[in-house]
Write a protein that holds these residues in place. Structure first.
Motif, PDB file in Angstrom:
ATOM      1  N   LYS A 222       8.045  22.305  38.180  1.00  0.00           N
ATOM      2  CA  LYS A 222       7.396  23.203  39.150  1.00  0.00           C
ATOM      3  C   LYS A 222       8.170  24.512  39.316  1.00  0.00           C
ATOM      4  CE  LYS A 222       5.075  19.515  41.723  1.00  0.00           C
ATOM      5  NZ  LYS A 222       4.792  18.897  43.037  1.00  0.00           N
TER       6      LYS A 222
ATOM      7  N   TYR B  23      10.107  24.052  51.804  1.00  0.00           N
ATOM      8  CA  TYR B  23      10.630  23.008  50.916  1.00  0.00           C
ATOM      9  C   TYR B  23       9.486  22.109  50.456  1.00  0.00           C
ATOM     10  CZ  TYR B  23      14.012  20.003  48.713  1.00  0.00           C
ATOM     11  OH  TYR B  23      14.724  19.325  47.752  1.00  0.00           O
TER      12      TYR B  23
ATOM     13  N   HIS C 208       4.264   8.083  52.119  1.00  0.00           N
ATOM     14  CA  HIS C 208       3.290   9.190  52.110  1.00  0.00           C
ATOM     15  C   HIS C 208       2.600   9.403  53.458  1.00  0.00           C
ATOM     16  CE1 HIS C 208       3.919  10.006  47.962  1.00  0.00           C
ATOM     17  NE2 HIS C 208       3.476   8.839  47.549  1.00  0.00           N
TER      18      HIS C 208
ATOM     19  N   GLU D  20      -7.927  16.542  44.571  1.00  0.00           N
ATOM     20  CA  GLU D  20      -7.559  15.318  43.845  1.00  0.00           C
ATOM     21  C   GLU D  20      -7.944  14.066  44.643  1.00  0.00           C
ATOM     22  OE1 GLU D  20      -3.357  15.311  42.609  1.00  0.00           O
ATOM     23  OE2 GLU D  20      -3.572  17.463  42.301  1.00  0.00           O
ATOM     24  N   HIS D  21      -7.940  14.202  45.961  1.00  0.00           N
ATOM     25  CA  HIS D  21      -8.204  13.047  46.828  1.00  0.00           C
ATOM     26  C   HIS D  21      -9.668  13.052  47.257  1.00  0.00           C
ATOM     27  CE1 HIS D  21      -3.680  12.871  48.072  1.00  0.00           C
ATOM     28  NE2 HIS D  21      -3.898  12.499  46.834  1.00  0.00           N
TER      29      HIS D  21
ATOM     30  N   ASN E 196       6.453  14.232  54.354  1.00  0.00           N
ATOM     31  CA  ASN E 196       6.527  12.776  54.141  1.00  0.00           C
ATOM     32  C   ASN E 196       7.915  12.347  53.663  1.00  0.00           C
ATOM     33  OD1 ASN E 196       5.504  14.382  51.976  1.00  0.00           O
ATOM     34  ND2 ASN E 196       5.052  12.572  50.783  1.00  0.00           N
ATOM     35  N   PHE E 197       8.688  13.284  53.125  1.00  0.00           N
ATOM     36  CA  PHE E 197      10.056  12.979  52.700  1.00  0.00           C
ATOM     37  C   PHE E 197      11.071  13.790  53.516  1.00  0.00           C
ATOM     38  CE2 PHE E 197       7.696  12.123  48.602  1.00  0.00           C
ATOM     39  CZ  PHE E 197       7.803  10.740  48.692  1.00  0.00           C
TER      40      PHE E 197
ATOM     41  N   TYR F  38      -0.461  18.967  34.390  1.00  0.00           N
ATOM     42  CA  TYR F  38      -0.240  18.284  35.667  1.00  0.00           C
ATOM     43  C   TYR F  38       1.254  18.256  35.998  1.00  0.00           C
ATOM     44  CZ  TYR F  38      -1.165  14.897  39.391  1.00  0.00           C
ATOM     45  OH  TYR F  38      -1.291  14.280  40.602  1.00  0.00           O
TER      46      TYR F  38
ATOM     47  N   GLN G 276      19.682  15.610  52.196  1.00  0.00           N
ATOM     48  CA  GLN G 276      20.218  16.322  51.022  1.00  0.00           C
ATOM     49  C   GLN G 276      20.699  17.724  51.382  1.00  0.00           C
ATOM     50  OE1 GLN G 276      17.045  16.639  48.226  1.00  0.00           O
ATOM     51  NE2 GLN G 276      16.966  14.414  47.961  1.00  0.00           N
TER      52      GLN G 276
ATOM     53  N   ALA H 223       1.424  19.047  46.520  1.00  0.00           N
ATOM     54  CA  ALA H 223      -0.015  19.338  46.564  1.00  0.00           C
ATOM     55  C   ALA H 223      -0.433  19.580  48.012  1.00  0.00           C
ATOM     56  CB  ALA H 223      -0.782  18.174  45.950  1.00  0.00           C
ATOM     57  N   LYS H 224       0.083  18.733  48.920  1.00  0.00           N
ATOM     58  CA  LYS H 224      -0.282  18.900  50.323  1.00  0.00           C
ATOM     59  C   LYS H 224       0.212  20.240  50.862  1.00  0.00           C
ATOM     60  CE  LYS H 224       2.044  15.145  51.611  1.00  0.00           C
ATOM     61  NZ  LYS H 224       2.816  14.889  50.343  1.00  0.00           N
TER      62      LYS H 224
ATOM     63  N   ASP I  28      11.817  23.302  45.181  1.00  0.00           N
ATOM     64  CA  ASP I  28      11.402  21.949  44.788  1.00  0.00           C
ATOM     65  C   ASP I  28      12.366  21.445  43.715  1.00  0.00           C
ATOM     66  OD1 ASP I  28       8.399  20.390  45.006  1.00  0.00           O
ATOM     67  OD2 ASP I  28       9.770  19.733  43.423  1.00  0.00           O
ATOM     68  N   ARG I  29      12.699  20.150  43.784  1.00  0.00           N
ATOM     69  CA  ARG I  29      13.611  19.560  42.789  1.00  0.00           C
ATOM     70  C   ARG I  29      12.956  19.379  41.425  1.00  0.00           C
ATOM     71  NH1 ARG I  29      17.299  14.502  44.460  1.00  0.00           N
ATOM     72  NH2 ARG I  29      15.355  13.414  44.810  1.00  0.00           N
TER      73      ARG I  29
ATOM     74  N   HIS J 232      -8.470   8.899  43.890  1.00  0.00           N
ATOM     75  CA  HIS J 232      -8.581  10.051  42.983  1.00  0.00           C
ATOM     76  C   HIS J 232      -9.747   9.922  41.999  1.00  0.00           C
ATOM     77  CE1 HIS J 232      -4.445  10.093  44.364  1.00  0.00           C
ATOM     78  NE2 HIS J 232      -4.183  11.239  43.771  1.00  0.00           N
TER      79      HIS J 232
ATOM     80  N   TYR K 298      -7.192  17.300  49.642  1.00  0.00           N
ATOM     81  CA  TYR K 298      -7.338  18.303  48.577  1.00  0.00           C
ATOM     82  C   TYR K 298      -8.194  17.699  47.477  1.00  0.00           C
ATOM     83  CZ  TYR K 298      -2.858  15.975  47.296  1.00  0.00           C
ATOM     84  OH  TYR K 298      -1.856  15.075  47.049  1.00  0.00           O
TER      85      TYR K 298
HETATM   86  P1  JHZ Z   1       4.777  14.497  47.301  1.00  0.00           P
HETATM   87  C1  JHZ Z   1       1.254  13.878  45.081  1.00  0.00           C
HETATM   88  O1  JHZ Z   1       1.034  14.659  46.234  1.00  0.00           O
HETATM   89  C2  JHZ Z   1       0.098  14.054  44.158  1.00  0.00           C
HETATM   90  P2  JHZ Z   1       2.138  15.650  46.762  1.00  0.00           P
HETATM   91  C3  JHZ Z   1      -0.900  12.965  44.165  1.00  0.00           C
HETATM   92  N1  JHZ Z   1      -2.217  13.525  44.239  1.00  0.00           N
HETATM   93  C4  JHZ Z   1      -0.809  11.997  45.272  1.00  0.00           C
HETATM   94  O2  JHZ Z   1      -1.730  11.261  45.490  1.00  0.00           O
HETATM   95  C5  JHZ Z   1       0.392  11.931  46.108  1.00  0.00           C
HETATM   96  O3  JHZ Z   1       1.488  12.556  45.481  1.00  0.00           O
HETATM   97  C6  JHZ Z   1       0.771  10.536  46.467  1.00  0.00           C
HETATM   98  C7  JHZ Z   1       9.553  17.433  45.900  1.00  0.00           C
HETATM   99  N2  JHZ Z   1      10.788  16.879  46.435  1.00  0.00           N
HETATM  100  O4  JHZ Z   1       5.377  13.396  46.565  1.00  0.00           O
HETATM  101  C8  JHZ Z   1       8.918  16.602  44.833  1.00  0.00           C
HETATM  102  C9  JHZ Z   1      11.943  17.605  46.313  1.00  0.00           C
HETATM  103  O5  JHZ Z   1      11.928  18.707  45.759  1.00  0.00           O
HETATM  104  O6  JHZ Z   1       4.822  14.420  48.769  1.00  0.00           O
HETATM  105  C10 JHZ Z   1       7.464  16.970  44.979  1.00  0.00           C
HETATM  106  O7  JHZ Z   1       7.172  18.149  44.246  1.00  0.00           O
HETATM  107  N3  JHZ Z   1      13.101  17.100  46.815  1.00  0.00           N
HETATM  108  C11 JHZ Z   1      -0.738  12.181  42.910  1.00  0.00           C
HETATM  109  O8  JHZ Z   1       2.457  16.633  45.685  1.00  0.00           O
HETATM  110  C12 JHZ Z   1       7.314  17.258  46.471  1.00  0.00           C
HETATM  111  O9  JHZ Z   1       8.603  17.535  46.955  1.00  0.00           O
HETATM  112  C13 JHZ Z   1      13.142  15.911  47.453  1.00  0.00           C
HETATM  113  O10 JHZ Z   1      14.202  15.520  47.912  1.00  0.00           O
HETATM  114  O11 JHZ Z   1       1.708  16.174  48.074  1.00  0.00           O
HETATM  115  C14 JHZ Z   1       6.791  16.069  47.216  1.00  0.00           C
HETATM  116  O12 JHZ Z   1       5.481  15.857  46.877  1.00  0.00           O
HETATM  117  C15 JHZ Z   1      11.939  15.163  47.577  1.00  0.00           C
HETATM  118  C16 JHZ Z   1      11.934  13.845  48.277  1.00  0.00           C
HETATM  119  C17 JHZ Z   1      10.779  15.678  47.070  1.00  0.00           C
HETATM  120  O13 JHZ Z   1       3.335  14.582  46.859  1.00  0.00           O
END
Ligand code: JHZ
Length: 411
Positions: free
Chosen positions: A350, A320, A253, A223-224, A382-383, A75, A390, A324-325, A345-346, A180, A221
């Motif tokens: 991954k 970027y 989110h 997981e949800h 979402n971010f 995971y 950044q 998962a989404k 991705d940071r 989940h 997806y």
């Molecule tokens: P992120 C996950 O979904 C999986 P995902 C899970 N199923 C769930 O329920 C939700 O979260 C809540 C990267 N990133 O959090 C980090 C950067 O690289 O939206 C992550 O890989 N730089 C449990 O995967 C991805 O982006 C950054 O500055 O859709 C974001 O994934 C930032 C902020 C993020 O969740």
């Protein structure tokens, strides 16, 4: 696993009255990022279809992929890579510590504690805590930063084992995990068992109203399994001996609900007014969901149009967030290597892997400045603000961002 349609029952109320509102076709598992070796093998794909229960109004997917295939060994999701999520989680923890008067005699349990991103705030204040998470890598990271963690799925049996050794929680935190869980009744029975009589469970779930209103179809997806409203979750909790006593809409989110849940039925004004608002808006009626599929299709054609046009004009495009989404979005829209050169991705776990299905390589964000693609499609929308802040330098050099939903726009 795939069941005959006629046998499908609502995950909450058991009704057979499920109506399909969106069919995304067969999709790979969103977090099953591939290693280079795996590029030589075929990948499994599973039906991804969202259905609405006309009896209890829960939106849900019809397929259940075994949880061991989704969450255990490889995971790759680690919560700590978003500063905004860390900030949000710290506020969540501090609010609970303050409002519940937690101290060194209390116990806070987090279900789906991931890499300890939230419980570390309890550790810092010497409040006893316990994390529970089945994903091995994140659970190990949590232990490394001093967050005691049981690497397992939470269920009724584990809850009984814990109470058997004298552990009962003042606070249970369960963020982004209720949706989940396949055996949601067993899960809630466990919460009820583990929670002290006057304890509180603080549960965050993505809000189905934001999903529909902002066309966040990519958060669907495997997981949800469930997509909750206050109405549908209130009913689910109630039938499992737990009660929705307070609720807040929160922006994390793409829009979530924070549910405050207890063992006694004591709803406050916020619960009553949100339930009323949902009634007025028709969230309990299938007509609220009827146009969703058409809107999703519009996102697909809009993105296909703009990205292929940019490509024809000779533009280079990266993406970027190996989120998962993001996997749902690029696979459903059909954006392969011919359109997107690479994803950044940071999350170091991954990097070096490949997006499922479309198999686009994932690199560290520094690649954006090395290669300066003309456009970056933000999959982790979402971010978006955090990411764009950044990447000021990329922008200053002329780079542009594309946001995919609710309809594409250049930012
Ligand atoms: P992120 C996950 O979904 C999986 P995902 C899970 N199923 C769930 O329920 C939700 O979260 C809540 C990267 N990133 O959090 C980090 C950067 O690289 O939206 C992550 O890989 N730089 C449990 O995967 C991805 O982006 C950054 O500055 O859709 C974001 O994934 C930032 C902020 C993020 O969740």
């Amino acid at each position: 696993m795939t069941m005959e349609k006629k046998d499908l029952r609502c995950r909450s109320c058991g009704s057979l009255n499920l109506e399909t509102v969106l069919d995304l076709g067969r999709m790979p598992l969103a977090d099953a990022l591939l290693t280079e070796d795996e590029l030589n093998s075929p990948e499994a794909a599973y039906p991804l279809e969202a259905a609405f229960c006309t009896d209890c109004s829960l939106l849900q997917i019809t397929e259940t992929v075994p949880p061991e295939m989704l969450f255990c060994k490889k995971y790759p999701y680690y919560s700590s890579f978003s500063d905004e999520l860390l900030r949000h989680s710290r506020e969540n923890a501090l609010e609970l510590i303050e409002s519940r008067g937690l101290d060194e005699k209390s116990l806070a349990v987090e279900i789906a504690s991931n890499d300890g991103y939230l419980l570390k705030n309890f550790v810092e204040k010497d409040i006893p805590c316990l994390g529970i998470d089945p994903a091995e890598g994140p659970a190990e990271s949590a232990e490394k930063i001093g967050v005691p963690t049981i690497c397992a799925f939470f269920n009724a049996e584990l809850a009984s084992q814990l109470t058997g050794i004298g552990k009962r929680a003042d606070v249970i935190i369960a963020n982004n995990v209720l949706a989940h869980v396949a055996d949601v009744r067993g899960f809630l029975a466990g919460v009820r068992t583990l929670l002290k009589e006057d304890g509180i469970a603080s549960i965050e779930v993505p809000y189905v109203r934001d999903l529909i209103d902002n066309c966040e179809f990519d958060t669907i997806y495997h997981e949800h399994l469930c997509y909750f409203s206050a109405t549908s979750v209130d009913r689910l909790l109630r039938t499992n001996g737990l009660y929705l006593n307070s609720v807040k809409r929160i922006p994390i989110h793409g829009g979530s609900l924070r549910l405050y849940v207890g063992r006694k039925d004591e709803p406050d004004a916020a619960v009553k007014s949100l339930l009323e608002e949902e009634r007025e808006r028709g969230l309990g009626d299938i007509s609220y969901y009827n146009e969703f599929a058409a809107k999703v299709n519009n996102v697909k054609s809009g993105l296909t149009y703009i990205l292929s046009m940019l490509r024809e004009q000779g533009a280079s495009i990266a993406a970027y967030g190996a989120a998962a989404k993001g996997a749902t979005l690029i696979n459903y829209v059909g954006l392969g290597k011919e359109t997107i050169d690479f994803v950044v991705d940071r999350n170091i776990h991954k990097q070096g892997r490949f997006m499922p299905g479309v198999r686009i390589p994932i690199s560290g964000p520094e690649r954006l400045l090395h290669e300066q693609p003309d456009y970056v499609l933000i999959l982790a929308w979402n971010f978006a603000e955090e990411i764009m802040a950044q990447q000021e330098e990329y922008r200053a050099r002329g780079g542009k961002f594309i946001l995919p939903i609710p309809e594409w726009k250049i930012a």
